[in-house]
Every structure is written in structure tokens, then in C-alpha cells.
Enzyme design. Structure first.
Site, short mmCIF file in Angstrom:
data_model
loop_
_atom_site.label_atom_id
_atom_site.label_comp_id
_atom_site.label_asym_id
_atom_site.label_seq_id
_atom_site.Cartn_x
_atom_site.Cartn_y
_atom_site.Cartn_z
N GLY A 189 -18.12 5.14 -1.79
CA GLY A 189 -18.76 3.91 -2.25
C GLY A 189 -20.15 3.74 -1.69
N GLY B 96 -23.35 -1.85 -3.16
CA GLY B 96 -22.88 -2.86 -2.23
C GLY B 96 -23.18 -2.53 -0.78
N GLY C 229 -21.84 -0.21 0.98
CA GLY C 229 -21.92 1.22 1.17
C GLY C 229 -23.34 1.75 1.00
N LEU D 6 -11.11 8.18 -6.14
CA LEU D 6 -10.08 7.97 -5.14
C LEU D 6 -8.67 7.81 -5.71
CD1 LEU D 6 -11.98 5.57 -2.71
CD2 LEU D 6 -11.03 7.81 -2.10
N ASN E 5 -15.28 3.61 2.87
CA ASN E 5 -15.85 2.30 2.56
C ASN E 5 -15.46 1.77 1.18
OD1 ASN E 5 -18.21 0.15 2.55
ND2 ASN E 5 -18.56 1.47 0.76
N THR F 162 -6.27 2.94 -4.31
CA THR F 162 -7.71 3.13 -4.06
C THR F 162 -8.07 2.90 -2.60
OG1 THR F 162 -8.20 2.34 -6.31
CG2 THR F 162 -10.02 2.36 -4.72
N SER G 196 -10.52 -5.63 6.11
CA SER G 196 -10.95 -6.99 5.78
C SER G 196 -10.11 -7.99 6.55
CB SER G 196 -10.78 -7.24 4.29
OG SER G 196 -10.94 -8.60 3.96
N TYR H 82 4.01 -9.39 -8.88
CA TYR H 82 2.68 -9.00 -8.41
C TYR H 82 1.84 -10.22 -8.04
CZ TYR H 82 -1.96 -6.86 -8.33
OH TYR H 82 -3.22 -6.44 -7.95
#
Length: 345
Positions: free
Chosen positions: A42, A46, A48, A89, A115, A136, A165, A185
Site C-alpha cells: 500500500g 494514503g 503508505g 494480498l 501497511n 487482506t 488500529s 456479518y
């Protein structure tokens, strides 16, 4: 003496001298990365992208694996010492091909920065039927690290940095059904589970790898509003998050708090750069970081698996994200789900 982060024993500030407002320029000052090689998933967008820019300016060669090669090359245009390679990924074969090409080059790997990630997505599955956020954010990075292990272990002082996070507080890893085949979910819970997996992976990897000179770190980058990670949110989601009221009017108190906590991209990427490069972390690993410092331990964190009713906030690191038995169990499950034997030796 063997390090042990059981019950957050290592989750104590080291006196970094930095804080939530520190930027990538602040933490990289005085660090020379000439001759060093980094892989940043990444790394073309962003936070990354900020990591890639910072490492490159300090002299490192940065390899960015990307799903969209042309888009990545465009985003990385003008940045020195950057290589772009194809990789997805959620596609195991592409991870293996990327890693094999790097290993064939015979180069060492000083920094692997896991990342890339997706957040709060509707229920999606990869080609194996695995829930997309878990696939991912965790499984892809687990396989990538395993496939690159030979390059990491032959490099003195190599580091593996995995971006987690504070949302890991939303859920422990629910081993009975990590891929939501039987339970209902919930996009927030699923993201939290994947971010807890990032921390647990770091705990177990550091335990296995430190005798060989490789250290591992996980981290919370902070709240960065200027990214597209929240692009899947619906109006109802914003109500759930408290950003707006049920009648559609802004929750001014909540939004003010978010603005106060928010960081720029340069501030958000700072903890990642610090984890990858700082000599202050030379003798410690397997820890969760935030605000360019070792994070505190939060014994009152919410555990959805245990059914606690009081979240206790989302500061610091949750106990279930450091639990050694869960870390070992996740490692075995990840080997099984990715069909990848990760022998750290």
C-alpha cells in the site's frame, strides 16, 4: 533475559520524545537509510505513500507491491529509489510470485512494512471464500512475511512493522468462525478482528524471530480523515459511529472530538516510520505502538468474545490482542488458511 509482554509488561513508554503531533520529518531526522531496502504494501497511496516518501528521502530503496501498477507508478512519480511490482494480498499466487522474484534478486530485506488494508467493507469474500477484511489485512500479510522470511533473517536488525488500529478493541479473533460462515456479518467487528490479528501476529512473530535478530511491531497510526478508507460507510453507519444524529443532523460534539483527535497524513505515518527505523526500539519488540511511542496497556478493554459490557475506551492495547495462546492459535490457523508453513528458523 527473555522479553515477555504477558499482561502488557512491555507496554510502557520508552521516552521517545515524540507525540501525537510529530510528523514523519520529525522522526526520520538524523536517520541514514542508504543501502537499506524496504517493502511497503500500500506504499502508493494514503499513509503508505507518506512512508514511501520518507524512507526514500532518507536513502532507502523502497519496493511497492501494487494491484494497479499504472496507478501506483503515477502516484509514485518523482520519488527516488522506488520500484513497483504486481501483487494482490487476496491472491496467494501473486504473493508467492512477488516474494520469489525478490528472493531471486539475492538482496537483503531490512524493513517489511505491512501497511495496506481495507476497512469497514460490506461482506465480500476472496476466491477461497475468506472474509475480505481478514484476508487482506491479516492473511495476505502473514503469507507475504512467511515467503520473505529468508531475506529478513539474513539481514542484521531487520524489522517487520504491521499497521493495526485502535479499532482492534472492537473484537478479539473469533476462532470458531473467523470468516463469517455461520455468524451474522458486522463490518465493524470484522475490521476489529482483522486488526487484533495484526497485533497477535506481531506478538508471535517477535517471540519466534528475536533470537535470529528480527523484531516485529504493530501500531495504531491515529485518526486520519483525509483518506478513502471509509468510502464504504452508509448513512446508517455514520449514525452507528455517532458522527450524525438519527434525524440526519451532525453530532457536533462527536465531530468536534474527531477533529481534535485527527492527524495529517504526515502525522499518521510517523509511528510507522519510527517503528521501522528508530534506534530507540533496538532492544524491544512485540509491542503495540501509537503516537510515536510504546502504547499503554488497557486492562478494561472490551472483548466481544467474552461479552464484556463496558468497552473502557479504545486507548492503548487490549489484553486479548497480547494473549500468547491466542497468538499461537492464530499462527497455526493462518498457516492452515494460507496453506503456508511459516517455520521461523
Amino acid at each position: 533475559m527473555e522479553q515477555n509482554n504477558l499482561n502488557g509488561a512491555l507496554q510502557k513508554p520508552v521516552g521517545s520524545g515524540f507525540n501525537a503531533a510529530s510528523t514523519t520529518s520529525d522522526v526520520i531526522k538524523g536517520v541514514d537509510l542508504n543501502g537499506k531496502i524496504a517493502i511497503v504494501t500500500g506504499g502508493d497511496g494514503g499513509l503508505g505513500l507518506e512512508v514511501t516518501k520518507t524512507l526514500s528521502k532518507a536513502g532507502a530503496t523502497v519496493i511497492v507491491p501494487a494491484r494497479d501498477i499504472e496507478k501506483a507508478k503515477l502516484n509514485l512519480q518523482g520519488i527516488a529509489n522506488v520500484e513497483v511490482e504486481p501483487m494482490n494480498l487476496t491472491e496467494p499466487a501473486s504473493i508467492t510470485l512477488f516474494a520469489e522474484k525478490f528472493l531471486a534478486s539475492g538482496r537483503p530485506l531490512h524493513m517489511l512494512i505491512n501497511n495496506a488494508g481495507i476497512m469497514w467493507t460490506p461482506l465480500q469474500r476472496d476466491s477461497r471464500g475468506y472474509e475480505a477484511q481478514f484476508s487482506t489485512n491479516h492473511l495476505g500479510h502473514f503469507q507475504l512475511t512467511a515467503k520473505l522470511w529468508e531475506a529478513l533473517k539474513k539481514t542484521e536488525g531487520a524489522r517487520v512493522v504491521t499497521v493495526s488500529s485502535s479499532a482492534h478493541h472492537y473484537s478479539s479473533v473469533l476462532f470458531d468462525d473467523v470468516n463469517y460462515h455461520t455468524r451474522e456479518y458486522n463490518k465493524f467487528e470484522a475490521y476489529g478482528q482483522s486488526k487484533t490479528a495484526n497485533v497477535l501476529f506481531t506478538v508471535e512473530l517477535d517471540k519466534k524471530a528475536r533470537p535470529l535478530g528480527v523484531r516485529a511491531y504493530s501500531l495504531h497510526p491515529g485518526l486520519i480523515l483525509d483518506t478513502n478508507l471509509g468510502r464504504h460507510l452508509t448513512f446508517e453507519d455514520f449514525i452507528t459511529l455517532g458522527a450524525v444524529n438519527a434525524d440526519g443532523t451532525p453530532n457536533e460534539e462527536a465531530q468536534a472530538a474527531m477533529q481534535k483527535m485527527s492527524k495529517t497524513k504526515e502525522q499518521g505515518a510517523a509511528t510507522t516510520v519510527w517503528a521501522a527505523t528508530s534506534p530507540q526500539l533496538q532492544n524491544i519488540g512485540g509491542v503495540y505502538l501509537q503516537d510515536v511511542e510504546v502504547a499503554s496497556y488497557n486492562p478494561d478493554a472490551y472483548d466481544s468474545n467474552a461479552g464484556k459490557s463496558n468497552p473502557g475506551g479504545t486507548f492503548g492495547v487490549a489484553p486479548f490482542a497480547l494473549e500468547p495462546n491466542a497468538a499461537q492459535r492464530l499462527w497455526v490457523l493462518s498457516e492452515e488458511l494460507t496453506d503456508t508453513k511459516f517455520d521461523v528458523q
